[in-house]
Write an enzyme that holds these catalytic residues in place. Structure first.
Site, PDB file in Angstrom:
ATOM      1  N   HIS A   1       0.851  -1.197   0.000  1.00 43.23           N
ATOM      2  CA  HIS A   1       0.000   0.000   0.000  1.00 43.23           C
ATOM      3  C   HIS A   1       0.883   1.244   0.000  1.00 43.23           C
ATOM      4  O   HIS A   1       1.955   1.255   0.611  1.00 43.23           O
ATOM      5  CB  HIS A   1      -0.925  -0.004   1.219  1.00 43.23           C
ATOM      6  CG  HIS A   1      -1.937   1.098   1.152  1.00 43.23           C
ATOM      7  ND1 HIS A   1      -1.642   2.385   1.535  1.00 43.23           N
ATOM      8  CD2 HIS A   1      -3.215   1.122   0.699  1.00 43.23           C
ATOM      9  CE1 HIS A   1      -2.709   3.144   1.319  1.00 43.23           C
ATOM     10  NE2 HIS A   1      -3.674   2.399   0.824  1.00 43.23           N
TER      11      HIS A   1
ATOM     12  N   GLU B   1      -3.833   1.903  -7.196  1.00 45.97           N
ATOM     13  CA  GLU B   1      -4.181   2.984  -6.282  1.00 45.97           C
ATOM     14  C   GLU B   1      -3.224   4.148  -6.503  1.00 45.97           C
ATOM     15  O   GLU B   1      -2.143   4.193  -5.877  1.00 45.97           O
ATOM     16  CB  GLU B   1      -4.072   2.501  -4.830  1.00 45.97           C
ATOM     17  CG  GLU B   1      -4.966   1.321  -4.534  1.00 45.97           C
ATOM     18  CD  GLU B   1      -5.410   1.310  -3.082  1.00 45.97           C
ATOM     19  OE1 GLU B   1      -6.614   1.237  -2.853  1.00 45.97           O
ATOM     20  OE2 GLU B   1      -4.546   1.418  -2.193  1.00 45.97           O
TER      21      GLU B   1
ATOM     22  N   GLY C   1      -6.828   9.148   0.070  1.00 40.93           N
ATOM     23  CA  GLY C   1      -6.933   9.853   1.347  1.00 40.93           C
ATOM     24  C   GLY C   1      -7.522  11.246   1.255  1.00 40.93           C
ATOM     25  O   GLY C   1      -7.949  11.698   0.180  1.00 40.93           O
TER      26      GLY C   1
ATOM     27  N   SER D   1     -10.005   7.201  -2.986  1.00 39.08           N
ATOM     28  CA  SER D   1     -11.174   8.075  -2.844  1.00 39.08           C
ATOM     29  C   SER D   1     -12.438   7.524  -3.498  1.00 39.08           C
ATOM     30  O   SER D   1     -13.262   8.285  -4.016  1.00 39.08           O
ATOM     31  CB  SER D   1     -10.870   9.486  -3.379  1.00 39.08           C
ATOM     32  OG  SER D   1      -9.911  10.127  -2.561  1.00 39.08           O
TER      33      SER D   1
END
Ligand code: PGA
Length: 260
Positions: free
Chosen positions: A96, A168, A174, A214
């Site tokens: 991540h 991502e 975020g 998001s």
């Protein structure tokens, strides 16, 4: 037909009490058993067992947010693949962007973790994505495919069926993140898929490619309508179980219309 994946990473959130309530809400819903849908949750280590136990026979997969590459030994503060499996996890989220950037995880380390996950019988969920700088420089696909190739560097073609990939983009994740457009996501997903098809050759299965960054109830339908997107990986919008269920229900409805 391959299921549409919808999952959430809780990041550094939720106590065991929160986790038990979250699992109970999922368990009470018929949605986890809906054909064509596969849900998953990535709780922190401290809540893995609570979630797995709370889900019982509810078919939501449980993933750790990280593992160490070693099977055991002198690695203070680390957690092995076997330990998360012992807590009920069947998947491990690896690479991540918050771990790449906050902790400084390298592609080499992430590749070793993918290997460790597969060796322990877990599904490896490899996260890849370019920074804002890389996108501005026109290097989004190059940067993302490189992370993919290094992350899966030690994976054999016939093991790809136990892998998932999440695209991502760092700039989309975020607070303050801008969600990627379905069209931009599609072009990266196509490149990731092409790289994996090359690796898969005649024997391998190309893993599903999920989009994350998001995702919320407003944008999930447009993302789910994009054929290149095989699933959604949700953060903030699914930190409550109702949020995960709402996104999953909306995405599944779009998906069903698309394939009808
Ligand atoms: P976000 O997180 O939905 O809160 O942007 C996504 C992620 O980090 O996977």
């Amino acid at each position: 037909m391959a299921p549409f994946w919808v999952g959430t990473g809780w990041k550094m959130n939720h106590t065991r009490a929160d986790a038990a309530a979250y699992a109970a809400t999922l368990r009470a819903s018929p949605l986890p058993r809906a054909p064509g849908l596969q849900l998953f949750v990535c709780p922190p280590f401290t809540a893995l067992a609570t979630v797995a136990d709370g889900l019982g026979d509810c078919p939501v997969k449980v993933a750790a947010q990280n593992i160490h590459w070693a099977a055991a030994g002198a690695h203070t503060g680390e957690i092995s693949a076997a330990m998360v499996a012992d807590c009920g996890a069947t998947m491990a989220e690896l690479g991540h962007s918050e771990r790449r950037h906050d902790i400084g995880e390298t592609d080499e380390e992430i590749g070793r973790k993918v290997r460790a996950a597969l060796d322990a019988g877990l599904i490896a969920l490899l996260c890849v994505g370019e920074t804002r700088l890389e996108r501005r420089a026109g290097a989004a696909i190059e940067a993302t495919v490189r992370q993919l190739k290094l992350g899966l560097g030690d994976v054999a073609a016939d093991e790809l069926k136990r892998c998932l990939v999440a695209y991502e983009p760092v700039w989309a994740i975020g607070e303050g993140g801008v969600p990627c457009s379905p069209a931009d996501a599609a072009s990266v997903h196509a490149a990731l898929r092409a790289a994996m098809a090359e690796k898969a050759g005649a024997v391998g299965v190309v893993p599903p490619v999920l989009y994350g960054g998001s995702v919320n109830l407003e944008n999930c339908r447009a993302l789910a309508a994009e054929p290149e997107i095989d699933g959604l990986f949700v953060g903030r919008a699914a930190w409550q179980a109702e949020g995960l269920l709402a996104v999953a229900e909306a995405a599944l409805e779009v998906r069903r219309q698309r394939t009808a």
